[in-house]
Design an enzyme around this catalytic site. Structure first.
Site, short mmCIF file in Angstrom:
data_model
loop_
_atom_site.label_atom_id
_atom_site.label_comp_id
_atom_site.label_asym_id
_atom_site.label_seq_id
_atom_site.Cartn_x
_atom_site.Cartn_y
_atom_site.Cartn_z
CG ASP A 98 -24.00 4.50 50.38
OD1 ASP A 98 -24.49 5.46 51.01
OD2 ASP A 98 -23.95 4.46 49.13
CG HIS A 298 -22.71 7.18 55.14
ND1 HIS A 298 -23.87 6.44 55.27
CD2 HIS A 298 -22.28 6.97 53.87
CE1 HIS A 298 -24.14 5.82 54.11
NE2 HIS A 298 -23.18 6.13 53.26
#
Length: 319
Positions: A98, A298
Site C-alpha cells: 500500500d 488489497h
C-alpha cells in the site's frame, strides 16, 4: 518475535522483528501497522533473514511529528535509511505494501547503495509525471470519467482525519471490508467518492471484519489508532503534491536493482493505479516476478500470507 523501540537520528521507531541474517525491511501502509507483517516476519526469520517491520512515522508506537510537511517522501525514505543504520546493517532488501510500496520504490530510487533489492505489494511503481502536481490530475481524471472524487483528493482536507477518529473501530472495519478480496464486487470501494459522500459514508454500514482478521487483531488496530489518531497517517496523503515538487531530480529515473511486484486480482487500487502495471518492465529493469493473485483483494500479506511468503522467499533466493 519481539517488539522494541529503536532510537534513530530523527525518530523513535517501534519495530517488530525476528531472526538473524540479511536485513529485510517490511513497510506497511494505510491504515495499518507493523503487526500486519507478522506472518512474513516469522517466515523470513525461519528462512534465515533478519525481518523487521516498523510502525511507520505517525503510526502506532513510533513518533508522530506535528507538522504536515514532516511526512514527505524524503522524511519517509530517510526514516528507513536511519533504521538500517541503527540496526547495525549497511544494506537491506526493502518490501512495501500500500503506501509502503511507494516508500519502498523511492528507497530504491534514492539510495540504491543501501536498498539492494525491492518488492512492492498492491501499489505498482508510478514514475513521476512531468505535467504538474498529481492531485489536480486525479481530480480531472475523475471528472472526465464522471466518477466523483478520488478519496486521496478528499484526504487533502486538513480535518478529514476526524471522520475516522469519530468511530475508530467502525472506520477501520469499513476500510478493511471495502478493500478485501472476500467482499462482493458491488460492495467493494472503487476509490472514487460520490458528491456529498466520503470514504466511510460510502462503505456499507453492515460491513464485517474480513475472514483473516480476528476480533483480537482488530482490537490491536483500534487501540493503536485510538491512542495515536489518524492525523499523522493522513498527512502522508497531504504531501502528495509536495512529494511531486521535491522529486524533480528523479524524473525519468529507473529502478535497476532486482525487483518484484504482486497485486490481488480484486484489489480496488487497480481502478486508479492499475494502469501502471503494464509498463512496469520499462521502469524496473530487473523485474524478476510480477504476479496477480486470483481472487485476492488489497490486504495481500494478511489475506494470502502463504502465497506472499512463498513469492518473497523465491525472490530473496534469486538475489
Amino acid at each position: 518475535m519481539q517488539t522494541r523501540i529503536v532510537q534513530t537520528d530523527g525518530l523513535r521507531q517501534q519495530i517488530l522483528e525476528a531472526g538473524e541474517g540479511s536485513l529485510v525491511l517490511l513497510i506497511h501502509g494505510f491504515p495499518e501497522l507493523g503487526i500486519s507483517w507478522r506472518a512474513q516476519v516469522q517466515a523470513l526469520a525461519e528462512a534465515g533473514y533478519h525481518a523487521v517491520a516498523p510502525d511507520m512515522r505517525g503510526y502506532g508506537g513510533t513518533d508522530k511529528p506535528q507538522r504536515v510537511e514532516d511526512y514527505s517522501i524524503l522524511n519517509l525514505v530517510g526514516d528507513m535509511v536511519d533504521l538500517v543504520r541503527a540496526l547495525g546493517a549497511e544494506t537491506c532488501i526493502v518490501v512495501g505494501h500500500d503506501w509502503g510500496a511507494p516508500v519502498a520504490w523511492h528507497c530504491a530510487l534514492m539510495r540504491p547503495d543501501v536498498f539492494t533489492a525491492v518488492a512492492g505489494l498492491s501499489v505498482p511503481f508510478q514514475p513521476r509525471r512531468p505535467n504538474g502536481p498529481p492531485t489536480a490530475a486525479m481530480s480531472a481524471l475523475a471528472r472526465r470519467a464522471g466518477l466523483g472524487e478520488l478519496y486521496m483528493v478528499q484526504f487533502q482536507d486538513p480535518d478529514h482525519h476526524t471522520i475516522f477518529e469519530a468511530d475508530v473501530a467502525g472506520g477501520l472495519r469499513k476500510g478493511f471490508y471495502s478493500y478485501d478480496g472476500s467482499t462482493p464486487s458491488d460492495r467493494q470501494s472503487t476509490g472514487f467518492i460520490a458528491p456529498g459522500e466520503n470514504f466511510l459514508s460510502e462503505a456499507p454500514e453492515d460491513a464485517t471484519l474480513p475472514p483473516w482478521m480476528s476480533e483480537a487483531h482488530h482490537a490491536e488496530y483500534v487501540a493503536a489508532f485510538t491512542a495515536g489518531g489518524f492525523r499523522g497517517p493522513m498527512d502522508w496523503y497531504r504531501n502528495i503534491d509536495r512529494n511531486w515538487a521535491l522529486t524533480a531530480f528523479l524524473q525519468g529515473k529507473q529502478i535497476r536493482q532486482p525487483s518484484m511486484f504482486m497485486v490481488g486480482e480484486r484489489d480496488p487500487v487497480r481502478h486508479y493505479a492499475g494502469q501502471h502495471e503494464a509498463g512496469l518492465k520499462d521502469w524496473l529493469t530487473d523485474l524478476r516476478n510480477q504476479t496477480v493473485l486470483p481472487g485476492a483483494g488489497h490486504w495481500l500479506q494478511q489475506e494470502r500470507p502463504d502465497e506472499v511468503n512463498a513469492a518473497l522467499l523465491e525472490f530473496l533466493r534469486s538475489l
